[in-house]
Write a protein that holds these residues in place. Structure first.
Motif, PDB file in Angstrom:
ATOM      1  N   VAL A 144     -10.386  32.814  17.345  1.00 47.03           N
ATOM      2  CA  VAL A 144     -10.083  32.240  18.872  1.00 47.03           C
ATOM      3  C   VAL A 144     -10.637  30.978  18.597  1.00 47.03           C
ATOM      4  O   VAL A 144     -10.171  30.504  20.301  1.00 47.03           O
ATOM      5  N   PHE A 145     -12.037  30.378  18.193  1.00 49.09           N
ATOM      6  CA  PHE A 145     -11.987  29.226  19.083  1.00 49.09           C
ATOM      7  C   PHE A 145     -10.851  28.219  19.094  1.00 49.09           C
ATOM      8  O   PHE A 145     -10.648  27.239  19.815  1.00 49.09           O
ATOM      9  N   SER A 146     -10.817  27.979  17.480  1.00 49.82           N
ATOM     10  CA  SER A 146      -9.711  27.061  17.483  1.00 49.82           C
ATOM     11  C   SER A 146      -8.519  27.002  17.704  1.00 49.82           C
ATOM     12  O   SER A 146      -7.387  26.344  17.042  1.00 49.82           O
ATOM     13  N   PHE A 147      -8.223  27.979  18.057  1.00 53.33           N
ATOM     14  CA  PHE A 147      -6.630  28.543  18.734  1.00 53.33           C
ATOM     15  C   PHE A 147      -5.601  27.448  19.840  1.00 53.33           C
ATOM     16  O   PHE A 147      -4.539  27.048  19.265  1.00 53.33           O
ATOM     17  N   GLU A 148      -6.524  26.734  20.282  1.00 51.00           N
ATOM     18  CA  GLU A 148      -5.676  25.675  20.763  1.00 51.00           C
ATOM     19  C   GLU A 148      -5.309  23.819  20.917  1.00 51.00           C
ATOM     20  O   GLU A 148      -4.379  23.681  20.802  1.00 51.00           O
ATOM     21  N   ALA A 149      -6.932  24.416  19.544  1.00 51.08           N
ATOM     22  CA  ALA A 149      -5.829  23.102  18.525  1.00 51.08           C
ATOM     23  C   ALA A 149      -5.108  23.119  17.605  1.00 51.08           C
ATOM     24  O   ALA A 149      -4.317  22.356  17.604  1.00 51.08           O
ATOM     25  N   ILE A 150      -5.113  24.289  17.063  1.00 51.97           N
ATOM     26  CA  ILE A 150      -3.774  25.102  16.225  1.00 51.97           C
ATOM     27  C   ILE A 150      -3.113  24.855  16.990  1.00 51.97           C
ATOM     28  O   ILE A 150      -1.661  24.447  16.382  1.00 51.97           O
ATOM     29  N   ALA A 159      -6.448  17.515  17.141  1.00 56.21           N
ATOM     30  CA  ALA A 159      -8.114  18.450  17.208  1.00 56.21           C
ATOM     31  C   ALA A 159      -7.631  19.058  15.699  1.00 56.21           C
ATOM     32  O   ALA A 159      -8.615  19.572  14.777  1.00 56.21           O
ATOM     33  N   TRP A 160      -6.587  19.789  15.310  1.00 56.42           N
ATOM     34  CA  TRP A 160      -6.634  20.459  13.903  1.00 56.42           C
ATOM     35  C   TRP A 160      -6.938  19.697  13.381  1.00 56.42           C
ATOM     36  O   TRP A 160      -7.830  20.579  12.134  1.00 56.42           O
TER      37      TRP A 160
END
Length: 300
Positions: A144-150, A159-160
């Motif tokens: 959930v935390f990394s969704f925007e980066a992914i 950011a990914w």
């Protein structure tokens, strides 16, 4: 008149909290190095040189034989390969792509997950049911935390790359932890040995990394040397070791979920970085999972 046992307990809690604060702000200091024009190689050099200067007097007395101690050369060199300059390059390199908070959520969150999986696959250890629940919550929180980066959204473009580097950090730290545990290595001796053995490798960084040390203002160099080398490399280790000695490993580990919280607050205060609503939700989920996993028995 204060109770000596209560006073000692208070010291243990203070040590654990201070160690978590130092580790939490580390991501912010690493991120600041990017703004100051320092490369990952620059920060790595400053970190190990400063730490070596601080630790050398203690290592001369404690490490027999010097500089590897009871670990021996083979084990000390292997651990240095895992958490030496290459580790620092990956950690600081990740800060060039992702906000400070990403380092403190992804790496600490996934370390217990990777460690449990490796221990189960390699050592055949069984994982307690409650720990599995906690680890599952952590993974969900990190996703959930990394969704925007992914998804490479405009606010988290690129950011990914940093997030993947932080996942690699978690894997390296897990391998390091399992080896150190299997060999019964002393945490202080390991830190001293790997730090000192890293110093001769630092000139090689100039061949693969840009060196901007002479072009960066002295205060920026001092910040990285003092924080990364002295506070993270020496002081935080001492504080956490004291917390473990006073409180026990299980209770001392409960301070680790404070790290991303400290990073979120210090990142907002010093860098102006604001977590999105989705990142805050993911962080809360990951921290909850960390607490559940840490409170569970280590095996079934």
């Amino acid at each position: 008149m204060s109770n000596p046992a209560s006073s000692r307990l208070a010291i243990g809690f203070a040590c654990g909290i201070l160690a978590a604060v130092i580790w939490g702000v580390q991501a912010v200091v690493s991120r600041q190095s990017v703004a100051d024009g320092l490369s990952a190689g620059d920060v790595t050099m400053l970190r190990f040189l400063a730490a070596a200067l601080v630790l050398l007097p203690f290592a001369l007395r404690r490490l027999k034989p010097f500089p590897v101690g009871r670990l021996g050369w083979t084990k000390a060199l292997l651990l240095t390969a895992i958490v030496g300059p290459s580790y620092s390059l990956i950690l600081v390199g990740g800060a060039h792509f992702a906000p400070a908070l990403h380092s403190s959520v992804i790496s600490p969150g996934l370390i217990p997950v990777a460690t449990a999986l490796l221990a189960s696959l390699v050592l055949g250890e069984r994982i307690a049911s409650l720990r599995i629940v906690g680890l599952g919550i952590i993974v969900a929180g990190v996703l959930v935390f990394s969704f925007e980066a992914i998804a490479n959204t405009p606010t988290r473009e690129g950011a990914w790359i940093g997030d993947l580097l932080f996942v690699l950090i978690a894997l390296l730290w897990s391998v390091f932890g399992l080896l150190a545990r299997r060999w019964g290595a002393d945490a202080v001796e390991v830190t001293m040995a790997t730090c000192l053995l890293s110093v001769p490798l630092l000139p090689l960084l100039a061949l693969v990394q840009p060196v901007n040390l002479l072009a960066v203002p002295l205060p920026a160099l001092a910040l990285q040397a003092l924080y990364q080398g002295v506070l993270v490399g020496a002081v935080a280790l001492f504080l956490y070791t004291e917390a473990v000695a006073i409180l026990g490993a299980a209770r001392a580990a409960l301070f680790l979920p404070l790290v991303p919280v400290v990073t979120a607050l210090s990142g907002a205060a010093f860098l102006g970085e604001r977590a999105s609503a989705l990142e805050i939700a993911g962080m809360a989920l990951a921290v909850t999972g960390m607490v559940v996993a840490l409170r569970a028995p280590s095996s079934a």
